[in-house]
Scaffold this motif. Structure first.
Motif, PDB file in Angstrom:
ATOM      1  N   PRO A  65      48.978-159.505  20.287  1.00 41.40           N
ATOM      2  CA  PRO A  65      49.190-159.689  21.721  1.00 41.40           C
ATOM      3  C   PRO A  65      49.334-161.143  22.162  1.00 41.40           C
ATOM      4  O   PRO A  65      49.734-161.512  21.319  1.00 41.40           O
ATOM      5  N   ALA A  66      49.684-161.374  23.917  1.00 41.48           N
ATOM      6  CA  ALA A  66      50.247-162.622  24.151  1.00 41.48           C
ATOM      7  C   ALA A  66      48.529-163.661  23.600  1.00 41.48           C
ATOM      8  O   ALA A  66      47.820-163.149  23.255  1.00 41.48           O
ATOM      9  N   VAL A  67      49.213-164.210  24.054  1.00 38.05           N
ATOM     10  CA  VAL A  67      47.925-165.615  24.109  1.00 38.05           C
ATOM     11  C   VAL A  67      47.618-165.921  25.034  1.00 38.05           C
ATOM     12  O   VAL A  67      48.985-165.901  26.573  1.00 38.05           O
ATOM     13  N   GLY A  68      46.626-166.131  25.569  1.00 43.02           N
ATOM     14  CA  GLY A  68      46.235-166.098  27.233  1.00 43.02           C
ATOM     15  C   GLY A  68      44.979-165.116  28.040  1.00 43.02           C
ATOM     16  O   GLY A  68      44.560-164.798  26.738  1.00 43.02           O
ATOM     17  N   GLU A  69      44.538-165.753  28.777  1.00 45.12           N
ATOM     18  CA  GLU A  69      42.872-164.700  29.443  1.00 45.12           C
ATOM     19  C   GLU A  69      43.437-163.855  29.972  1.00 45.12           C
ATOM     20  O   GLU A  69      44.413-163.481  31.181  1.00 45.12           O
ATOM     21  N   ILE A  70      43.544-162.662  29.120  1.00 41.05           N
ATOM     22  CA  ILE A  70      43.699-161.472  29.945  1.00 41.05           C
ATOM     23  C   ILE A  70      43.077-161.095  31.122  1.00 41.05           C
ATOM     24  O   ILE A  70      42.223-160.877  31.187  1.00 41.05           O
ATOM     25  N   THR A  71      44.760-160.491  32.000  1.00 44.49           N
ATOM     26  CA  THR A  71      43.676-160.039  33.622  1.00 44.49           C
ATOM     27  C   THR A  71      44.773-158.863  34.029  1.00 44.49           C
ATOM     28  O   THR A  71      46.202-158.793  33.888  1.00 44.49           O
ATOM     29  N   HIS A  72      44.304-158.215  34.656  1.00 46.24           N
ATOM     30  CA  HIS A  72      44.538-156.912  35.304  1.00 46.24           C
ATOM     31  C   HIS A  72      44.285-157.337  36.418  1.00 46.24           C
ATOM     32  O   HIS A  72      43.725-157.125  37.245  1.00 46.24           O
ATOM     33  N   LEU A  73      46.281-157.186  37.209  1.00 42.99           N
ATOM     34  CA  LEU A  73      46.548-157.530  38.822  1.00 42.99           C
ATOM     35  C   LEU A  73      46.554-156.456  38.912  1.00 42.99           C
ATOM     36  O   LEU A  73      47.301-155.379  38.915  1.00 42.99           O
ATOM     37  N   THR A  74      46.191-156.136  39.724  1.00 37.76           N
ATOM     38  CA  THR A  74      46.104-154.705  41.001  1.00 37.76           C
ATOM     39  C   THR A  74      46.235-154.972  42.320  1.00 37.76           C
ATOM     40  O   THR A  74      46.375-156.199  43.205  1.00 37.76           O
ATOM     41  N   GLY A  75      46.596-154.394  42.935  1.00 33.17           N
ATOM     42  CA  GLY A  75      47.163-153.909  44.419  1.00 33.17           C
ATOM     43  C   GLY A  75      47.770-152.461  44.778  1.00 33.17           C
ATOM     44  O   GLY A  75      48.154-151.811  44.144  1.00 33.17           O
ATOM     45  N   ARG A  76      48.539-152.896  46.109  1.00 33.74           N
ATOM     46  CA  ARG A  76      49.489-152.301  47.425  1.00 33.74           C
ATOM     47  C   ARG A  76      50.469-152.645  47.673  1.00 33.74           C
ATOM     48  O   ARG A  76      50.355-154.185  48.148  1.00 33.74           O
ATOM     49  N   VAL A  77      51.059-152.125  47.799  1.00 31.57           N
ATOM     50  CA  VAL A  77      52.632-152.525  48.868  1.00 31.57           C
ATOM     51  C   VAL A  77      52.305-151.610  50.057  1.00 31.57           C
ATOM     52  O   VAL A  77      52.160-150.560  50.462  1.00 31.57           O
ATOM     53  N   LEU A  78      51.985-152.534  51.291  1.00 32.04           N
ATOM     54  CA  LEU A  78      51.874-152.378  52.509  1.00 32.04           C
ATOM     55  C   LEU A  78      52.559-152.493  53.628  1.00 32.04           C
ATOM     56  O   LEU A  78      53.384-153.607  53.289  1.00 32.04           O
ATOM     57  N   SER A  79      53.038-151.377  54.240  1.00 34.09           N
ATOM     58  CA  SER A  79      53.043-151.946  55.753  1.00 34.09           C
ATOM     59  C   SER A  79      52.932-153.317  56.654  1.00 34.09           C
ATOM     60  O   SER A  79      50.992-153.201  56.438  1.00 34.09           O
ATOM     61  N   THR A  80      52.971-153.483  57.614  1.00 32.08           N
ATOM     62  CA  THR A  80      51.683-154.459  58.627  1.00 32.08           C
ATOM     63  C   THR A  80      51.546-153.133  59.382  1.00 32.08           C
ATOM     64  O   THR A  80      50.262-154.358  60.327  1.00 32.08           O
ATOM     65  N   SER A  81      51.041-151.889  59.378  1.00 29.95           N
ATOM     66  CA  SER A  81      50.102-151.315  60.130  1.00 29.95           C
ATOM     67  C   SER A  81      49.212-150.685  59.376  1.00 29.95           C
ATOM     68  O   SER A  81      48.465-149.495  59.149  1.00 29.95           O
ATOM     69  N   GLY A  82      49.534-151.536  57.295  1.00 28.94           N
ATOM     70  CA  GLY A  82      48.460-150.615  56.914  1.00 28.94           C
ATOM     71  C   GLY A  82      48.743-149.554  56.041  1.00 28.94           C
ATOM     72  O   GLY A  82      47.668-149.119  55.118  1.00 28.94           O
ATOM     73  N   GLU A  83      50.198-148.823  55.790  1.00 29.26           N
ATOM     74  CA  GLU A  83      50.474-147.915  56.100  1.00 29.26           C
ATOM     75  C   GLU A  83      50.998-148.180  54.342  1.00 29.26           C
ATOM     76  O   GLU A  83      51.777-148.984  54.186  1.00 29.26           O
ATOM     77  N   PRO A  84      50.744-147.157  53.201  1.00 26.24           N
ATOM     78  CA  PRO A  84      51.170-147.196  51.879  1.00 26.24           C
ATOM     79  C   PRO A  84      52.627-147.580  52.120  1.00 26.24           C
ATOM     80  O   PRO A  84      53.354-146.299  52.417  1.00 26.24           O
ATOM     81  N   ILE A  85      53.693-148.379  50.495  1.00 26.97           N
ATOM     82  CA  ILE A  85      55.355-148.105  50.740  1.00 26.97           C
ATOM     83  C   ILE A  85      54.969-147.119  49.600  1.00 26.97           C
ATOM     84  O   ILE A  85      54.891-147.866  48.236  1.00 26.97           O
ATOM     85  N   ARG A  86      55.605-145.965  49.362  1.00 26.44           N
ATOM     86  CA  ARG A  86      55.479-145.331  48.590  1.00 26.44           C
ATOM     87  C   ARG A  86      56.912-145.635  47.456  1.00 26.44           C
ATOM     88  O   ARG A  86      58.360-145.806  48.411  1.00 26.44           O
ATOM     89  N   ASN A  87      57.420-145.702  46.236  1.00 24.74           N
ATOM     90  CA  ASN A  87      58.726-146.122  45.271  1.00 24.74           C
ATOM     91  C   ASN A  87      59.256-147.163  45.696  1.00 24.74           C
ATOM     92  O   ASN A  87      60.629-148.036  45.407  1.00 24.74           O
ATOM     93  N   ALA A  88      58.105-148.219  45.737  1.00 27.70           N
ATOM     94  CA  ALA A  88      58.562-149.506  46.203  1.00 27.70           C
ATOM     95  C   ALA A  88      58.251-150.178  44.647  1.00 27.70           C
ATOM     96  O   ALA A  88      57.543-149.882  43.576  1.00 27.70           O
ATOM     97  N   THR A  89      59.203-151.144  44.401  1.00 30.18           N
ATOM     98  CA  THR A  89      59.729-151.852  42.770  1.00 30.18           C
ATOM     99  C   THR A  89      58.464-152.783  42.638  1.00 30.18           C
ATOM    100  O   THR A  89      59.415-153.943  43.889  1.00 30.18           O
ATOM    101  N   VAL A  90      57.313-152.977  42.292  1.00 25.01           N
ATOM    102  CA  VAL A  90      56.986-154.214  42.133  1.00 25.01           C
ATOM    103  C   VAL A  90      57.268-155.540  40.650  1.00 25.01           C
ATOM    104  O   VAL A  90      57.554-154.644  39.774  1.00 25.01           O
TER     105      VAL A  90
END
Length: 232
Positions: A65-90
């Motif tokens: 594995p890589a060196v460093g503090e392993i971090t699980h980064l999660t979240g959502r891609v949302l519109s300004t109205s709070g709706e989830p955006i599907r098929n978005a590439t992060v």
């Protein structure tokens, strides 16, 4: 979306319109302030790695594995109205624990210190929930950039709709980092900041961070979000 992240994104209109915000059903009540646009920086990979998945800790079939503090980064891609955006590439990219980016302009002179087990770049496509997830390392400072940071892009329909950065809340270097300060006012800086907290029960000291990308407009709106580029 975690409550603190959601709350910090809400801006209520003040003055004469303040009462309407709280008394008129639906009026501004669900508006999330768009994620601030920030500079891409010079080290978006110039040569993409063969492995571009969402696990930056392990490359291919490697067992190291890589060196460093392993971090699980999660979240959502949302519109300004709070709706989830599907098929978005992060997309995310960052330097390794030895402060070397996956870019020949940086790694060419730092080959001896580069962590060859760190992928340095990853992609994830959201489903109907708008959720994304990565396994990476806690970002570290880079020469000239005292604040550890993760670079990120969001693309919808193949078009780039946001470029920004993710910073560690409470990190000492934030106050001295010109790009972090240039994000805007206190609320804008809050929108590019995330808590990196210990994962309960982890025997190897893993961390978790939650960060939502809020997109002002998408290609489906036939418009694109206005951008506020920080100085390079």
């Amino acid at each position: 979306m975690n409550q603190s992240n959601s709350f910090s994104r809400r801006r209520w209109m003040a003055g004469a319109f303040g009462i309407a915000c709280f008394t008129t059903r639906g009026l501004f009540a669900d508006y999330l302030f768009p994620s601030p646009s920030m500079t891409e920086g010079p080290f978006y990979p110039d040569k993409m790695p063969l492995d571009q998945d969402n696990d930056l800790i392990i490359i291919g079939d490697s067992l190291t594995p890589a060196v460093g503090e392993i971090t699980h980064l999660t979240g959502r891609v949302l519109s300004t109205s709070g709706e989830p955006i599907r098929n978005a590439t992060v997309e995310i990219w960052q330097c390794d624990a030895n402060a070397v980016y996956l870019h020949t302009a940086d790694s060419r002179t730092k080959q001896s210190q580069q962590d060859k087990n760190f992928q340095g770049f990853g992609r994830f496509e959201t489903a109907s929930t708008g959720e994304y997830r990565f396994r990476t390392i806690k970002p570290v400072p880079y020469p000239g950039r005292p604040a550890g940071h993760i670079h990120a892009k969001v693309k919808v329909g193949g078009r780039e709709v946001l470029t920004t950065q993710i910073f560690v809340r409470g990190a000492e270097g934030n106050a001295r980092d010109g790009i972090y300060r240039s994000a805007g006012d206190v609320i804008d800086r809050e929108l590019v900041t995330a808590d990196f907290t210990p994962v309960p029960g982890s025997k190897i000291g893993e961390l978790a961070a939650s960060f939502d990308f809020v997109i002002g407009r998408t290609p489906d709106d036939r418009n694109f979000p206005s951008t506020r580029r920080a100085p390079r």
